[in-house]
Design a protein around this motif. Structure first.
Motif, PDB file in Angstrom:
ATOM      1  N   PRO A   1       0.823  -1.210   0.000  1.00 48.98           N
ATOM      2  CA  PRO A   1       0.000   0.000   0.000  1.00 48.98           C
ATOM      3  C   PRO A   1       0.861   1.266   0.000  1.00 48.98           C
ATOM      4  O   PRO A   1       1.969   1.282   0.543  1.00 48.98           O
ATOM      5  N   LEU A   2       0.338   2.310  -0.630  1.00 47.35           N
ATOM      6  CA  LEU A   2       1.003   3.610  -0.653  1.00 47.35           C
ATOM      7  C   LEU A   2       0.367   4.464   0.434  1.00 47.35           C
ATOM      8  O   LEU A   2      -0.833   4.717   0.415  1.00 47.35           O
ATOM      9  N   PHE A   3       1.177   4.901   1.385  1.00 45.80           N
ATOM     10  CA  PHE A   3       0.677   5.663   2.529  1.00 45.80           C
ATOM     11  C   PHE A   3       1.145   7.100   2.408  1.00 45.80           C
ATOM     12  O   PHE A   3       2.331   7.360   2.184  1.00 45.80           O
ATOM     13  N   THR A   4       0.219   8.049   2.561  1.00 48.17           N
ATOM     14  CA  THR A   4       0.579   9.461   2.554  1.00 48.17           C
ATOM     15  C   THR A   4      -0.157  10.179   3.677  1.00 48.17           C
ATOM     16  O   THR A   4      -1.231   9.751   4.098  1.00 48.17           O
ATOM     17  N   GLU A   5       0.456  11.258   4.143  1.00 52.04           N
ATOM     18  CA  GLU A   5      -0.195  12.105   5.137  1.00 52.04           C
ATOM     19  C   GLU A   5      -0.211  13.524   4.589  1.00 52.04           C
ATOM     20  O   GLU A   5       0.835  14.083   4.245  1.00 52.04           O
ATOM     21  N   LEU A   6      -1.399  14.093   4.483  1.00 52.15           N
ATOM     22  CA  LEU A   6      -1.555  15.443   3.962  1.00 52.15           C
ATOM     23  C   LEU A   6      -1.181  16.472   5.023  1.00 52.15           C
ATOM     24  O   LEU A   6      -1.120  16.158   6.214  1.00 52.15           O
ATOM     25  N   GLU A   7      -0.934  17.712   4.590  1.00 50.23           N
ATOM     26  CA  GLU A   7      -0.597  18.783   5.527  1.00 50.23           C
ATOM     27  C   GLU A   7      -1.708  18.999   6.551  1.00 50.23           C
ATOM     28  O   GLU A   7      -1.453  19.410   7.672  1.00 50.23           O
TER      29      GLU A   7
ATOM     30  N   VAL B   1      -4.702  14.520   7.456  1.00 49.40           N
ATOM     31  CA  VAL B   1      -5.446  13.365   6.951  1.00 49.40           C
ATOM     32  C   VAL B   1      -4.455  12.326   6.429  1.00 49.40           C
ATOM     33  O   VAL B   1      -3.540  12.651   5.675  1.00 49.40           O
ATOM     34  N   GLN B   2      -4.639  11.087   6.858  1.00 50.89           N
ATOM     35  CA  GLN B   2      -3.776   9.988   6.432  1.00 50.89           C
ATOM     36  C   GLN B   2      -4.531   9.137   5.429  1.00 50.89           C
ATOM     37  O   GLN B   2      -5.708   8.816   5.628  1.00 50.89           O
ATOM     38  N   ILE B   3      -3.842   8.761   4.338  1.00 49.13           N
ATOM     39  CA  ILE B   3      -4.481   8.011   3.261  1.00 49.13           C
ATOM     40  C   ILE B   3      -3.607   6.822   2.893  1.00 49.13           C
ATOM     41  O   ILE B   3      -2.401   6.957   2.704  1.00 49.13           O
ATOM     42  N   ALA B   4      -4.229   5.652   2.794  1.00 41.67           N
ATOM     43  CA  ALA B   4      -3.566   4.464   2.258  1.00 41.67           C
ATOM     44  C   ALA B   4      -4.280   4.115   0.959  1.00 41.67           C
ATOM     45  O   ALA B   4      -5.504   3.970   0.934  1.00 41.67           O
ATOM     46  N   GLU B   5      -3.517   4.013  -0.121  1.00 41.40           N
ATOM     47  CA  GLU B   5      -4.076   3.626  -1.415  1.00 41.40           C
ATOM     48  C   GLU B   5      -3.475   2.282  -1.799  1.00 41.40           C
ATOM     49  O   GLU B   5      -2.269   2.077  -1.676  1.00 41.40           O
ATOM     50  N   PHE B   6      -4.322   1.380  -2.271  1.00 40.95           N
ATOM     51  CA  PHE B   6      -3.857   0.038  -2.593  1.00 40.95           C
ATOM     52  C   PHE B   6      -4.776  -0.589  -3.633  1.00 40.95           C
ATOM     53  O   PHE B   6      -5.900  -0.154  -3.843  1.00 40.95           O
ATOM     54  N   ASP B   7      -4.256  -1.610  -4.311  1.00 43.69           N
ATOM     55  CA  ASP B   7      -5.034  -2.347  -5.301  1.00 43.69           C
ATOM     56  C   ASP B   7      -5.331  -3.729  -4.760  1.00 43.69           C
ATOM     57  O   ASP B   7      -4.481  -4.360  -4.132  1.00 43.69           O
ATOM     58  N   VAL B   8      -6.551  -4.190  -5.030  1.00 44.27           N
ATOM     59  CA  VAL B   8      -6.989  -5.509  -4.600  1.00 44.27           C
ATOM     60  C   VAL B   8      -7.430  -6.306  -5.823  1.00 44.27           C
ATOM     61  O   VAL B   8      -8.153  -5.784  -6.681  1.00 44.27           O
TER      62      VAL B   8
ATOM     63  N   ASN C   1      -3.705   1.318   9.972  1.00 46.62           N
ATOM     64  CA  ASN C   1      -3.782  -0.137  10.124  1.00 46.62           C
ATOM     65  C   ASN C   1      -3.388  -0.846   8.828  1.00 46.62           C
ATOM     66  O   ASN C   1      -2.697  -1.862   8.862  1.00 46.62           O
ATOM     67  N   VAL C   2      -3.827  -0.310   7.698  1.00 45.02           N
ATOM     68  CA  VAL C   2      -3.433  -0.892   6.407  1.00 45.02           C
ATOM     69  C   VAL C   2      -1.921  -0.819   6.251  1.00 45.02           C
ATOM     70  O   VAL C   2      -1.269  -1.793   5.873  1.00 45.02           O
ATOM     71  N   ARG C   3      -1.356   0.341   6.542  1.00 41.63           N
ATOM     72  CA  ARG C   3       0.097   0.517   6.431  1.00 41.63           C
ATOM     73  C   ARG C   3       0.852  -0.484   7.302  1.00 41.63           C
ATOM     74  O   ARG C   3       1.845  -1.082   6.875  1.00 41.63           O
ATOM     75  N   ASP C   4       0.371  -0.691   8.525  1.00 41.58           N
ATOM     76  CA  ASP C   4       1.096  -1.516   9.488  1.00 41.58           C
ATOM     77  C   ASP C   4       0.886  -3.018   9.310  1.00 41.58           C
ATOM     78  O   ASP C   4       1.774  -3.803   9.631  1.00 41.58           O
ATOM     79  N   TYR C   5      -0.288  -3.427   8.815  1.00 40.67           N
ATOM     80  CA  TYR C   5      -0.627  -4.852   8.847  1.00 40.67           C
ATOM     81  C   TYR C   5      -0.910  -5.491   7.487  1.00 40.67           C
ATOM     82  O   TYR C   5      -1.014  -6.716   7.418  1.00 40.67           O
ATOM     83  N   CYS C   6      -1.051  -4.726   6.439  1.00 37.25           N
ATOM     84  CA  CYS C   6      -1.382  -5.292   5.133  1.00 37.25           C
ATOM     85  C   CYS C   6      -0.204  -5.133   4.184  1.00 37.25           C
ATOM     86  O   CYS C   6       0.390  -4.060   4.096  1.00 37.25           O
ATOM     87  N   HIS C   7       0.094  -6.199   3.469  1.00 37.84           N
ATOM     88  CA  HIS C   7       1.226  -6.208   2.556  1.00 37.84           C
ATOM     89  C   HIS C   7       0.834  -6.932   1.278  1.00 37.84           C
ATOM     90  O   HIS C   7      -0.227  -7.558   1.201  1.00 37.84           O
ATOM     91  N   LYS C   8       1.697  -6.876   0.285  1.00 35.90           N
ATOM     92  CA  LYS C   8       1.447  -7.568  -0.973  1.00 35.90           C
ATOM     93  C   LYS C   8       1.108  -9.026  -0.691  1.00 35.90           C
ATOM     94  O   LYS C   8       1.806  -9.698   0.065  1.00 35.90           O
ATOM     95  N   GLY C   9      -0.003  -9.498  -1.255  1.00 32.13           N
ATOM     96  CA  GLY C   9      -0.436 -10.876  -1.064  1.00 32.13           C
ATOM     97  C   GLY C   9      -1.389 -11.069   0.101  1.00 32.13           C
ATOM     98  O   GLY C   9      -1.998 -12.132   0.223  1.00 32.13           O
ATOM     99  N   SER C  10      -1.534 -10.063   0.979  1.00 35.04           N
ATOM    100  CA  SER C  10      -2.456 -10.186   2.114  1.00 35.04           C
ATOM    101  C   SER C  10      -3.884 -10.373   1.621  1.00 35.04           C
ATOM    102  O   SER C  10      -4.333  -9.673   0.716  1.00 35.04           O
ATOM    103  N   LYS C  11      -4.587 -11.316   2.224  1.00 32.78           N
ATOM    104  CA  LYS C  11      -5.989 -11.533   1.898  1.00 32.78           C
ATOM    105  C   LYS C  11      -6.834 -10.658   2.808  1.00 32.78           C
ATOM    106  O   LYS C  11      -6.616 -10.618   4.012  1.00 32.78           O
TER     107      LYS C  11
ATOM    108  N   LYS D   1      -9.088   2.986  -1.273  1.00 32.14           N
ATOM    109  CA  LYS D   1      -8.488   3.984  -0.389  1.00 32.14           C
ATOM    110  C   LYS D   1      -9.065   3.826   1.008  1.00 32.14           C
ATOM    111  O   LYS D   1     -10.250   3.565   1.175  1.00 32.14           O
ATOM    112  N   ALA D   2      -8.186   3.989   1.995  1.00 31.78           N
ATOM    113  CA  ALA D   2      -8.595   3.999   3.404  1.00 31.78           C
ATOM    114  C   ALA D   2      -8.058   5.286   4.018  1.00 31.78           C
ATOM    115  O   ALA D   2      -7.031   5.811   3.577  1.00 31.78           O
TER     116      ALA D   2
END
Length: 97
Positions: free
Chosen positions: A15-21, A24-31, A56-66, A48-49
């Motif tokens: 997932p791609l994690f960004t924090e705006l000024e 707001v924190q955003i995680a973008e990922f493909d499923v 939580n996505v940033r910390d616990y989800c990785h490529k291949g995670s179901k 997007k989350a």
């Protein structure tokens, strides 16, 4: 009208994690979601989350995670690299397990 999507699939990349000024924190990922039926195949969805769910996505989800997720579908317009207008569909997540 009701706009709800529930699906299960696997992360196709980290997932791609960004924090705006604004903080707001955003995680973008493909499923990747396997389709059922005679025309079975795979559908790839951009998701997007936000805020705590994004962390939580940033910390616990990785490529291949179901994952199983629920949220809503959003359509927006975007410009492709060649300058043409295209429609983009995204899943804005409310929960991820």
């Amino acid at each position: 009208m009701l706009n709800v999507i529930i699906l299960t699939g696997r992360f196709t990349k980290e997932p791609l994690f960004t924090e705006l000024e604004s903080g707001v924190q955003i995680a973008e990922f493909d499923v990747a979601v396997d389709n059922l039926g005679k025309d079975a195949g795979t559908t790839f969805l951009t998701c997007k989350a936000f805020n705590k769910l994004a962390v939580n996505v940033r910390d616990y989800c990785h490529k291949g995670s179901k994952v199983a997720l629920s949220g809503r579908v959003q359509q927006r317009s975007d410009l492709a690299k060649d300058g043409t207008k295209r429609n983009v569909y995204e899943v804005l997540c409310d929960s991820i397990e």
